[in-house]
Design a protein around this motif. Structure first.
Motif, PDB file in Angstrom:
ATOM      1  N   ALA A   1      -1.766  -1.156  -5.585  1.00 32.65           N
ATOM      2  CA  ALA A   1      -1.555  -1.834  -4.304  1.00 32.65           C
ATOM      3  C   ALA A   1      -2.106  -3.245  -4.335  1.00 32.65           C
ATOM      4  O   ALA A   1      -1.486  -4.181  -3.812  1.00 32.65           O
ATOM      5  CB  ALA A   1      -2.205  -1.019  -3.188  1.00 32.65           C
TER       6      ALA A   1
ATOM      7  N   ARG B   1       0.816  -1.203   0.000  1.00 30.07           N
ATOM      8  CA  ARG B   1       0.000   0.000   0.000  1.00 30.07           C
ATOM      9  C   ARG B   1       0.855   1.261   0.000  1.00 30.07           C
ATOM     10  O   ARG B   1       0.623   2.186  -0.779  1.00 30.07           O
ATOM     11  CB  ARG B   1      -0.921  -0.022   1.225  1.00 30.07           C
ATOM     12  CG  ARG B   1      -1.734   1.230   1.431  1.00 30.07           C
ATOM     13  CD  ARG B   1      -2.760   1.411   0.336  1.00 30.07           C
ATOM     14  NE  ARG B   1      -3.722   0.318   0.331  1.00 30.07           N
ATOM     15  CZ  ARG B   1      -4.739   0.247  -0.527  1.00 30.07           C
ATOM     16  NH1 ARG B   1      -4.884   1.172  -1.457  1.00 30.07           N
ATOM     17  NH2 ARG B   1      -5.581  -0.768  -0.489  1.00 30.07           N
TER      18      ARG B   1
ATOM     19  N   ALA C   1      -5.033   2.314  -5.608  1.00 30.08           N
ATOM     20  CA  ALA C   1      -5.592   1.091  -5.034  1.00 30.08           C
ATOM     21  C   ALA C   1      -5.347  -0.109  -5.932  1.00 30.08           C
ATOM     22  O   ALA C   1      -5.040  -1.217  -5.450  1.00 30.08           O
ATOM     23  CB  ALA C   1      -7.089   1.276  -4.794  1.00 30.08           C
TER      24      ALA C   1
END
Length: 520
Positions: A305, A257, A302
């Motif tokens: 990640a 992340r 996102a």
């Protein structure tokens, strides 16, 4: 336009198409080599020139002058790829490089001359650096304007400021690089650039048009085209070093992340977005792991990640092998993680859906299929792309999910021998052997002139039962790569409809009937 053209330093690599063939394809450039385009020589090696080979010769005449000549087809893509390291080496010393063409690049001379101690010193330093970095011989010319600098590079000269018109005056009109114009000028008695430059500009424009007027300015040394410098690619890679090896999935997710957000911010700072992501890891024992993820949309922070987390999960759990197998886990934890944006485009490079962003259903499908790729590998999930070709198998290319959906062959213009529509619904991975008989029970054969011995009446596929043929069309002949005996292939195709309503695509090759596809 008035004023003096900017001082330009141009690096030129002689016989670059030949050298590129040696770099990329391993063709020995020390021997007689010729690069051909449209059956004419566009470049040749020094050894070939010693045997009488010249640019513009036809292939047969060039081989007649040099029987041991190695012939290479012209490939501009190969030339450009091979020249990229040379440009990168020049950019290590100077900034603002323009690639004139593969084999030649230019830069404003003011900066290098001031930084490296003069124009001659700069030229020598660049030549030496390119030779040491790329093992490529080159020559540098300096003059007023890109055109004159290119001609000076062929002579390895540094033309004094203001001396460009005098330098150009004695060169032949062929130096303009416009064969039709040069031929016309010679027939009019104009043989040198100085003779051409002496003509009134208005008369040149009226007689030769805009391109002739532009050539007239170049011949007079009035080249005012500014350098279109290229921007060196920004370093967008992000790396994370860890003192404690990562060997748990939850710790990997936390690292993924943070690193994904860092990469996304760096890309956004350059107005870019990622479409292909390289994930690299190094374990405590020095084992190197690498995987590339592809996506046909923009990878958000996102999404980046998720893919990094999935990949680390696959590595750490040993579940990133092909279907039916599990990969061995690394022998130690991960101490270095690196994200490489292998494919980037401008943020506005992809168009959103008609009513806004892509729907949630498609996003869920992307995530699910990408997750499968993380477990089984990129090649485990593929989609079909239609393109050009003569057979259904040629027209379909399977590409990994998220990869660029480019056809293997162009769709237009239509391929000779291509089947008429509609396209078959099912293309068999391996054609099935079959036999075709006429009404009298005799095998149907196709002659060398594509004459059918009799109308097809019955079809037997493999060891199955005979089926009655109620309609047929063809033949559509295809004679491929006849010039290469080892790769030559000669076929004829038929469309047949059977009494039970089925429709098949048949092919005849070397006397054998085959079922290639099934129509819906």
């Amino acid at each position: 336009m008035t004023g003096t053209p900017a001082r330009t330093l141009l690096l030129w690599c002689p016989d670059w198409p030949v050298l590129a063939a040696e770099i990329v394809d391993g063709v020995p450039a020390t021997g007689p080599v010729a690069v051909l385009h449209a059956n004419r020589v566009v470049a040749c090696s020094e050894q070939a020139r010693a045997e009488g080979v010249r640019r513009g010769l036809r292939k047969r005449e060039a081989q007649g002058r040099c029987p041991q000549l190695t012939v290479v087809e012209y490939d501009p893509g190969r030339d450009a790829r091979a020249f990229e390291p040379v440009v990168a080496a020049v950019e290590e010393l100077v900034a603002g490089v323009e690639v004139v063409r593969p084999g030649a690049c230019a830069v404003a001379a003011r900066g290098p001359s001031r930084y490296l101690g003069g124009e001659e010193a700069a030229a020598e330093r660049i030549i030496e650096h390119v030779a040491q970095s790329c093992l490529v011989e080159s020559q540098v010319g300096v003059a007023d304007g890109v055109f004159a600098a290119g001609l000076a590079a062929r002579a390895g000269r540094v033309v004094a400021p203001g001396g460009t018109p005098e330098f150009l005056a004695g060169l032949p009109v062929e130096a303009l690089g416009r064969s039709a114009l040069a031929d016309l000028l010679r027939r009019l008695g104009v043989r040198t650039l100085g003779d051409f430059a002496a003509l009134p500009a208005g008369d040149v424009l009226a007689r030769f048009g805009f391109d002739g007027a532009l050539a007239h300015r170049l011949a007079a040394g009035r080249d005012h085209r500014p350098l279109a410098v290229r921007q060196p690619p920004a370093d967008l890679t992000v790396t994370a070093e860890h003192d404690e090896p990562i060997d748990r999935v939850d710790a990997a997710a936390f690292v993924a992340r943070a690193l994904a957000e860092q990469l996304h911010e760096r890309l956004a700072g350059h107005g870019l977005a990622c479409t292909r992501l390289g994930i690299e890891a190094v374990t405590e024992h020095g084992q190197e792991l690498h995987r590339v993820w592809r996506h046909d949309g923009l990878l958000t922070a996102a999404a980046i990640a998720d893919r990094v987390r999935w990949q680390l999960d696959g590595w750490l759990s040993g579940s990133n092998g092909r279907a039916g197998a599990r990969a061995a886990r690394p022998t130690a934890g991960i101490i270095r993680l690196r994200l490489v944006p292998d494919g980037v485009i401008a943020q506005a490079g992809l168009q959103a859906g008609l009513w806004g962003e892509t729907g949630e259903e498609r996003d869920r499908a992307h995530r699910a299929l990408s997750r499968v790729q993380g477990i089984l590998g990129p090649e485990a999930v593929v989609t079909a792309v239609l393109g050009g070709g003569r057979s259904p198998a040629d027209q379909v290319r399977l590409v990994p999910w998220g990869d660029e959906r480019l056809p293997a062959r162009p769709e237009a213009p239509p391929w000779p021998g291509r089947l008429p529509p509609p396209a078959p619904a099912v293309v068999l991975p391996s054609p099935l052997a079959a036999t075709v008989h006429d009404a009298a029970g005799e095998p149907v054969v196709i002659s060398a002139r594509l004459a059918v011995s009799a109308a097809p009446a019955r079809l037997v596929v493999g060891t199955g039962q005979p089926a009655e043929i109620v309609g047929w069309a063809g033949p559509w002949p295809v004679d491929e790569r006849w010039w290469a005996p080892a790769e030559a292939r000669r076929r004829a195709r038929f469309q047949v409809s059977l009494a039970d309503g089925a429709a098949l695509l048949l092919a005849v090759e070397s006397g054998q009937w085959l079922v290639e596809a099934i129509y819906d």
